[in-house]
Motif scaffolding. Structure first.
Motif, PDB file in Angstrom:
ATOM      1  N   CYS A  38      -2.745  37.797  -6.162  1.00  0.00           N
ATOM      2  CA  CYS A  38      -3.389  38.867  -5.078  1.00  0.00           C
ATOM      3  C   CYS A  38      -4.249  39.256  -6.321  1.00  0.00           C
ATOM      4  CB  CYS A  38      -2.325  39.815  -4.815  1.00  0.00           C
ATOM      5  SG  CYS A  38      -3.159  41.274  -3.925  1.00  0.00           S
ATOM      6  N   SER A  47       1.579  35.766  -3.526  1.00  0.00           N
ATOM      7  CA  SER A  47       2.140  36.465  -2.391  1.00  0.00           C
ATOM      8  C   SER A  47       0.834  36.745  -1.224  1.00  0.00           C
ATOM      9  CB  SER A  47       2.898  37.757  -2.625  1.00  0.00           C
ATOM     10  OG  SER A  47       2.032  38.560  -3.416  1.00  0.00           O
ATOM     11  N   PHE A  48      -0.411  36.351  -1.827  1.00  0.00           N
ATOM     12  CA  PHE A  48      -1.708  36.805  -1.162  1.00  0.00           C
ATOM     13  C   PHE A  48      -1.927  35.547  -0.355  1.00  0.00           C
ATOM     14  CE2 PHE A  48      -6.093  36.867  -0.793  1.00  0.00           C
ATOM     15  CZ  PHE A  48      -6.600  38.131  -0.762  1.00  0.00           C
ATOM     16  N   CYS A  59      -1.776  40.528   1.663  1.00  0.00           N
ATOM     17  CA  CYS A  59      -0.723  40.372   0.557  1.00  0.00           C
ATOM     18  C   CYS A  59       0.611  41.041   0.909  1.00  0.00           C
ATOM     19  CB  CYS A  59      -1.458  41.185  -0.838  1.00  0.00           C
ATOM     20  SG  CYS A  59      -0.285  41.160  -2.162  1.00  0.00           S
TER      21      CYS A  59
END
Length: 628
Positions: A38, A47-48, A59
């Motif tokens: 992210c 996690s993006f 995200c």
């Protein structure tokens, strides 16, 4: 122009979101989606996610979410319309024009952008050619790498009156003059190149388009730096050098560094500080400060440690005062005297520059130090002049809450500088928890969560406020003003909480007002009366609210709330100083009686004079025609 939802949906559909984001962040294919670390917060595990089919990113770490337009505004820092225009240009779509005149202006602006882009290509070619040898040698001497040279688009303008004019003749002289590339002497003689024999740096807008140039002379000559004039594309008071690169960089670092010139920005970028910008040959303007605040709430101003650099810092601080608002300010980092960022990094490395930035001072600290050191403070008149200068600073702040906090902070510092007892133990300021106030004693919450005032300490040397008739009169005037205008309680709450009031009923009345101001953002007179109930406090408050009761500035408060705030501040300060000065005088007298030294005698006389001045001011306030 009208951007319909249908047109915007078409723009999003034509934009490959993964390709757009992939220009700034490394993306990895993961099934039907893409993943990345992210760019809005620091993370090591991606996690993006990017979904091209649905046209959004998300995200799961920080919750950042949006489409292509949101990416351009949040990550690139572009205004909405600039983001739309850039995406439309990539997608091959025409942005709707509001009317024919707007369309004509847009076409004219497009022509100017084309001319500036062509000039940039010409200057870059010249730097790599025979004529650019001396300029390349200068870059090498300054330690500018080839990668940095390409990233910032360095070029060279030949020492000729017509080479650029000839190269760009297809645009026509009128457009090149309007773009600031040619000079038209008087309309009769021939136009000629504005930049000659200079190392050229393109100045870009937030979208990365060349809108102007800065040129540094190679060899001897004046001026050392020459900027493009203001044009339809370029307003130097609204533009920051390197804004196109610093804006996205600031979203990763959480800061923006403002330095004095082009080469400072470039030296910092080469050392890994990509979030640096610079004004363009002028002091930092209001528009530039607002532009910085769109990037971060507290930009770092890093100017040289010499006299000129510090004057520039104070000019920027003064210019920012009317613009200050909650959360938005400036911080100041000072370079060692005689060194610019390049000198410091070369001599001591990147860590030294980071240390300078880490030690940045808040705006109020820089202003205080400047005023205290700007003139002698030996005589009463000089001390009063300092107080006047500090008042002028706080009065320049437009936002009422920020102004009140500056006035309070300056007053505390001023009093500590001139009125503090030599043997006084340092006192902690109240935090947002169970204690509040100062003066040695602490305000405490009772079982119901209400604030209770401090009890005056016992002893012959301690005296509660309200013991004298003048103090009683002024204290009641203060409380009456607060009852009539309860919105003034919160701005003066910390000062009021430090008062040690001898009259129990007056102390309880003040405590009730302070307690309500903690529980409600907006306090009303009727709400105060309701909380007081129907007892003695209620009757006292109702009596104070009568037209003929005590109050401050009765004729001015309805039209000038700022005057009321200032009057209240001074009145409370005078009230609080009385017991402090009496205690200080007792201590000074005790020291003098135990040691008849000249120093102890001088200190006793100094405090005695302050006490006399205080008593005169108390009498003036208590007997003022404004208190009726």
């Amino acid at each position: 122009m009208t951007l319909t939802p249908q047109w915007l949906d078409e723009l999003r559909a034509r934009t490959s979101l993964s390709t757009l984001i992939g220009k700034s962040v490394k993306v990895i294919k993961a099934g039907r989606e893409y993943k990345a670390c992210c760019p809005f917060h620091n993370e090591k595990t991606p996690s993006f996610t990017i979904n091209d089919e649905k046209g959004f990113y998300h995200c799961f770490g920080c919750g950042a979410h949006g489409d292509a337009i949101r990416w351009m505004t949040d990550q690139r820092g572009l205004p909405f319309m600039e983001a739309v225009k850039e995406l439309a240009a990539t997608a091959g779509m025409d942005v709707p024009a509001a009317d024919p005149r707007a369309a004509k202006r847009a076409e004219q602006t497009k022509g100017l952008h084309d001319a500036m882009g062509a000039a940039q290509s010409f200057f870059e070619d010249q730097l790599g050619g025979i004529d650019g040898g001396e300029a390349r040698a200068y870059l090498q001497k300054r330690g500018i790498t080839d990668a940095t040279r390409r990233a910032f688009g360095f070029g060279y303008s030949p020492d000729s009156r017509g080479k650029l004019k000839t190269a760009l003749r297809d645009f026509g002289d009128p457009m090149l003059v309007e773009a600031g590339l040619l000079i038209d002497p008087d309309g009769e003689r021939d136009t000629y190149d504005r930049f000659r024999g200079r190392l050229m740096l393109p100045i870009r807008d937030i979208r990365g388009r060349v809108i102007a140039f800065g040129g540094r002379i190679i060899g001897s000559g004046e001026p050392k730096y020459l900027n493009s004039p203001d044009t339809p594309l370029f307003d130097k008071g609204r533009t920051l050098y390197n804004i196109d690169k610093a804006s996205p960089a600031s979203r990763s670092t959480g800061r923006v560094i403002v330095v004095e010139g082009y080469m400072d920005v470039i030296a910092l970028a080469q050392a890994g500080f990509g979030e640096a910008v610079a004004p363009l040959g002028t002091a930092l303007t209001e528009h530039q400060i607002e532009r910085l605040w769109k990037m971060v709430e507290v930009p770092l101003l890093c100017f040289d440690g010499d006299s000129a650099g510090q004057k520039a810092a104070i000019r920027a601080a003064t210019r920012a005062l009317p613009l200050l608002r909650p959360g938005h300010s400036l911080a100041f980092a000072t370079l060692p005297s005689g060194q610019d960022p390049d000198d410091l990094i070369r001599a001591s490395g990147r860590q030294a520059m980071e240390a300078v930035l880490t030690d940045a001072e808040p705006l109020i600290e820089r202003l205080w130090k400047h005023e205290v050191s700007s003139a002698p403070l030996a005589t009463p008149e000089e001390k009063a002049a300092l107080k006047q200068r500090l008042r002028a600073i706080s009065d320049a702040i437009a936002h009422p809450d920020v102004r009140a906090h500056y006035a309070h902070e300056f007053r505390e510092r001023y009093d500590a500088l001139f009125f503090a007892r030599r043997d006084a133990a340092p006192q902690q300021r109240g935090q947002g928890g169970g204690n509040f106030g100062g003066g040695g004693q602490r305000w405490q919450r009772d079982k119901r969560g209400n604030w209770k005032p401090p009890i005056a300490p016992a002893g012959a040397e301690a005296r509660a406020i309200g013991a004298s008739g003048m103090e009683q009169r002024l204290l009641r005037a203060i409380l009456a003003a607060l009852l009539r205008h309860p919105g003034q309680i919160a701005p003066h709450r910390e000062m009021l909480s430090a008062l040690q009031i001898g009259d129990p009923q007056l102390a309880q009345l003040l405590a009730a007002m302070i307690s309500l101001s903690f529980r409600k953002e907006t306090v009303e007179t009727q709400a105060l009366l309701t909380i007081l109930g129907q007892g003695e406090l209620y009757n006292m408050a109702k009596g104070m609210l009568r037209a003929d009761a005590f109050t401050l500035t009765p004729d001015r408060i309805s039209t000038d709330p700022d005057r009321l705030s200032r009057d209240l501040e001074e009145a409370v300060r005078v009230m609080a100083q009385g017991p402090e000065l009496e205690t200080a005088l007792v201590e000074a007298t005790r020291r003098f009686e135990s040691d008849f030294s000249e120093e102890n005698f001088a200190e006793q006389q100094r405090i005695r004079a302050l006490k006399a001045d205080h008593d005169r001011r108390l009498a003036e306030l208590a007997q003022s025609e404004d208190i009726v």
